[in-house]
Scaffold this active site. Structure first.
Site, PDB file in Angstrom:
ATOM      1  N   ASP A  39       2.777  13.301  14.003  1.00  0.00           N
ATOM      2  CA  ASP A  39       2.960  13.322  12.543  1.00  0.00           C
ATOM      3  C   ASP A  39       1.599  13.366  11.842  1.00  0.00           C
ATOM      4  OD1 ASP A  39       4.420  13.382  10.193  1.00  0.00           O
ATOM      5  OD2 ASP A  39       4.564  11.205  10.028  1.00  0.00           O
ATOM      6  N   LEU A  79       0.827  -1.206   0.000  1.00  0.00           N
ATOM      7  CA  LEU A  79       0.000   0.000   0.000  1.00  0.00           C
ATOM      8  C   LEU A  79       0.861   1.256   0.000  1.00  0.00           C
ATOM      9  CD1 LEU A  79      -2.701  -0.990   2.641  1.00  0.00           C
ATOM     10  CD2 LEU A  79      -2.998  -0.864   0.167  1.00  0.00           C
ATOM     11  N   GLY A 104       9.111   6.268   6.284  1.00  0.00           N
ATOM     12  CA  GLY A 104      10.089   6.061   7.336  1.00  0.00           C
ATOM     13  C   GLY A 104       9.568   5.221   8.478  1.00  0.00           C
TER      14      GLY A 104
END
Length: 717
Positions: free
Chosen positions: A547, A426, A430
């Site tokens: 994030d 998919l 990182g």
């Protein structure tokens, strides 16, 4: 007459013969040009020519046709961030149709001329980030339509005069932070400011108490910022009458007494009250002493305690004791049941404590039966503290053959089933490669490869996994199981079927082809905010995601938002390897070319970009604000080679803020796709205000995600 005014008049008289064709507004503007030092960057005035018939084509000047006038009139001056040095001339006050004056982030010095406020149409005054000094002009509130005043980051001084501010009834924003204002905050004027949205008096030298009528600011949103002053006395209970979405910032003052516990105070965290040594009570970890009660006055001591022996225990106390006894008996019963089933686990190889012993042995059918029966599991399901993953010996077992451990006791499959399953990549980042795996029962799952190392740190890994596994929220991707071996670490979670928000907004190839309606975008924003608020406030670990960006917001077929990838940074640190390299479970799953990864991350908060900075929840608030701006504008802040340059805005936050400061039409900033939904204009504007509050440069000024979510929930209802 001031020397500055005299020199400006001499300059104008000198130009009379050569500027007969220039409009009166143009002549007034030339006084600003003459007031700026020639040593400054003069490029801002390079096209300010006295031979032009009007100033409407000059840099930074906006004009509008006004009924009754043959020539257009000046309505806006925007010369911010030009490194201009000089003073602000009083002649600008003759621009009677001037609506906005934006000279922020320059080096203007001297006082703010009182004549400036003869510009009766003035709507917005942005002079922050200069070297202005002196007191507030007495005429500051003369313009009847004045709504925005930002004079922060200057050297203004003197008291905040009640008579100067009492006429600012239309004011929406009053920002006087980081100056040298002194004296008390005037009382008796705030109840008339019915439209005030933002009030920031922080980092001054203000003294005295907080006015009671601050509680009448019913339109206030964001943060009431009074921090870094010398304010004293008790915090008035009336602040509790402010909207529940308002955050307080009362740090670094001299407040005393107990923090009120009513209304809006219940939504404040301890940060709001730090560095007030004489302050006590929740949410500070400092209990308040009761000065009126000593040991002699205690209700259970002294002669009075023996005068009524016939009364006995009160009914309430009897009920309390009974409940405690019942709870104790129930707890003992649970312990007995737990020990029994724990013993059965050891004997039969099957667990009713939330785990199945996966593998090919003759007792597998017992595990399946155990999973299906309604046995009295103590900590079954997410985050079982007493399961195999917490076993001290498991670290040794992890060095040999791998273990597939179910976190959700209702989620069962075998390791060989995972190995045989068809799969494809998919994405890759990182944080590892993510595969879609279709199990034998037809149910798809997402499998993330974390890496190969960390075999000596199993206990840490298991503790982190358990904390993640306890998170159960409709807008957060659910972790179902994990695989641990010396050469492989995998996470198995729900597969969300409709890709991520980045693809929905930008298209599969990075081109902006989104046709997401406003209703859908608002639904995505609300769902994401709810999930983040849960992670911050309600999850066992009080997670910080760290994030947040569109690629980490997954969507199902009904455009429901799911936050993914939370808690992974710590797991990557434990495994200690690059998860993007190497094979996958001995090559059992095919490796396909991953999708391109984003090259930069402009969703990160400014303080998050400083090396070594500590992760905080306010990082997530900022990132969410940028995502919300992208939903509103259709423009991406990412610098990616796959992003269409027509929708790329490297500093999206600054671009939107400047648009609002310059009072640009909403149509200039909003995604053109949304312009078709005319009815949503007010909702879009409200969402912009939420996004701007989230992306405040100062993390302490940003609201909590709980407040952000509550504000968004009100939009469209």
């Amino acid at each position: 007459m001031e020397p500055s005014m005299f020199s400006a008049l001499i300059f104008l008289l000198f130009l009379v013969d050569t500027t007969l064709s220039l409009t009166p507004d143009g002549l007034s503007l030339l006084s600003l040009k003459s007031a700026v030092d020639q040593s400054s960057d003069g490029s801002a005035f390079s096209d300010w020519l006295d031979t032009d018939p009007t100033p409407c084509r000059w840099t930074g000047i906006s004009c509008m046709n006004i009924t009754g006038f043959s020539d257009p009139r000046v309505v806006g001056i925007t010369l911010s961030g030009k490194n201009l040095r000089g003073y602000i001339p009083s002649e600008l006050g003759t621009l009677v149709y001037l609506r906005r004056l934006n000279l922020h982030s320059n080096n203007f010095r001297g006082s703010i001329p009182s004549q400036l406020f003869n510009a009766t149409s003035l709507h917005s005054l942005f002079l922050y980030g200069n070297n202005l000094s002196g007191p507030l002009p007495p005429s500051i509130c003369n313009p009847p339509r004045l709504q925005n005043i930002d004079l922060s980051n200057n050297s203004l001084s003197g008291p905040l005069q009640k008579d100067y501010l009492k006429n600012c009834r239309q004011l929406q924003r009053l920002i006087l932070a980081r100056n040298r204002f002194e004296g008390e905050i005037p009382a008796g004027i705030w109840s008339d400011m019915e439209n005030l949205i933002q009030l920031d008096l922080s980092s001054n030298e203000l003294t005295g108490s907080v006015p009671d009528d601050f509680g009448k600011l019913k339109s206030l949103s964001g943060t009431l910022n009074l921090s870094f002053n010398h304010l004293s006395g008790k915090i008035p209970k009336s602040l509790g009458e402010l909207p529940v979405t308002v955050s307080f910032d009362l740090r670094n003052n001299n407040f005393s007494g107990e923090i009120p516990q009513t209304g809006s105070f219940s939504n404040q965290g301890p940060t709001a009250f730090l560095n007030n040594p004489l302050l006590c009570g929740f949410p500070l970890q400092k209990a308040c002493k009761n000065p009126g009660q000593s040991s002699a006055d205690s209700p259970n001591s002294g002669p009075g305690s023996e005068k009524s022996p016939g009364k006995g225990l009160s009914p309430g106390l009897i009920v309390l004791i009974s409940v405690a006894d019942a709870a104790g008996v129930a707890f003992i019963g649970l312990v007995v049941v737990y020990i029994y089933w724990k013993k059965k686990d050891d004997e039969d190889g099957c667990s009713c404590t939330g785990k199945s012993n996966f593998g090919g042995n003759e007792k597998r059918h017992l595990c399946n039966l155990c999973q299906l029966c309604s046995c009295a599991c103590i900590n079954g399901g997410f985050g079982n503290e007493d399961s195999d993953s917490g076993d001290p010996e498991k670290g040794e077992r992890g060095k040999g053959e791998g273990d597939l451990v179910a976190i959700d006791k209702g989620f069962t499959f075998e390791l060989d089933e995972l190995l045989r399953a068809s799969a494809y990549v998919l994405g890759k980042s990182g944080l590892g490669i993510v595969y879609k795996v279709v199990l034998g029962n037809g149910i798809p799952v997402a499998v993330r490869r974390l890496g190969e190392g960390g075999d000596q740190r199993y206990k840490e890994f298991a503790a982190e996994i358990q904390a993640i596994g306890r998170v159960k929220h409709p807008n957060v991707v659910k972790l179902r199981a994990y695989y641990w071996a010396a050469d492989e670490k995998l996470l198995i979670s729900d597969f969300i079927s409709n890709g991520n928000l980045a693809s929905a907004l930008r298209g599969r190839n990075g081109q902006s082809s989104s046709s997401l309606s406003w209703t859908t975008r608002l639904k995505i924003a609300k769902g994401t905010a709810r999930g983040l608020a849960y992670l911050h406030e309600c999850s066992p670990r009080k997670f910080v995601h760290g994030d947040i960006k569109p690629s980490n917001i997954l969507l199902d077929n009904e455009s429901q938002a799911y936050i993914s990838d939370f808690g992974l940074n710590r797991l990557i640190e434990i495994t200690g390897n690059n998860p993007s390299s190497g094979g996958f479970m001995g090559g059992a799953l095919p490796y396909m070319k991953p999708v391109p990864t984003e090259r930069s991350n402009n969703y990160r908060a400014p303080e998050a970009r400083v090396t070594g900075s500590k992760l905080t929840q306010k990082w997530d608030v900022y990132s969410f604000g940028v995502v919300l701006l992208e939903l509103l504008t259709g423009k991406s802040p990412e610098l990616s080679p796959t992003t269409s340059t027509s929708v790329e805005v490297p500093d999206l936050v600054r671009w939107v803020r400047k648009g609002f400061e310059d009072e640009n039409p909403l149509s200039d900033m909003v995604d053109p796709v949304l312009l078709q939904e005319v009815h949503a204009k007010k909702e879009v504007l409200a969402a912009f205000h939420v996004a701007l509050a989230c992306t405040e440069p100062d993390p302490e000024v940003r609201p909590r995600m709980k407040s952000v979510s509550e504000n968004l929930e009100r939009i469209g209802t």
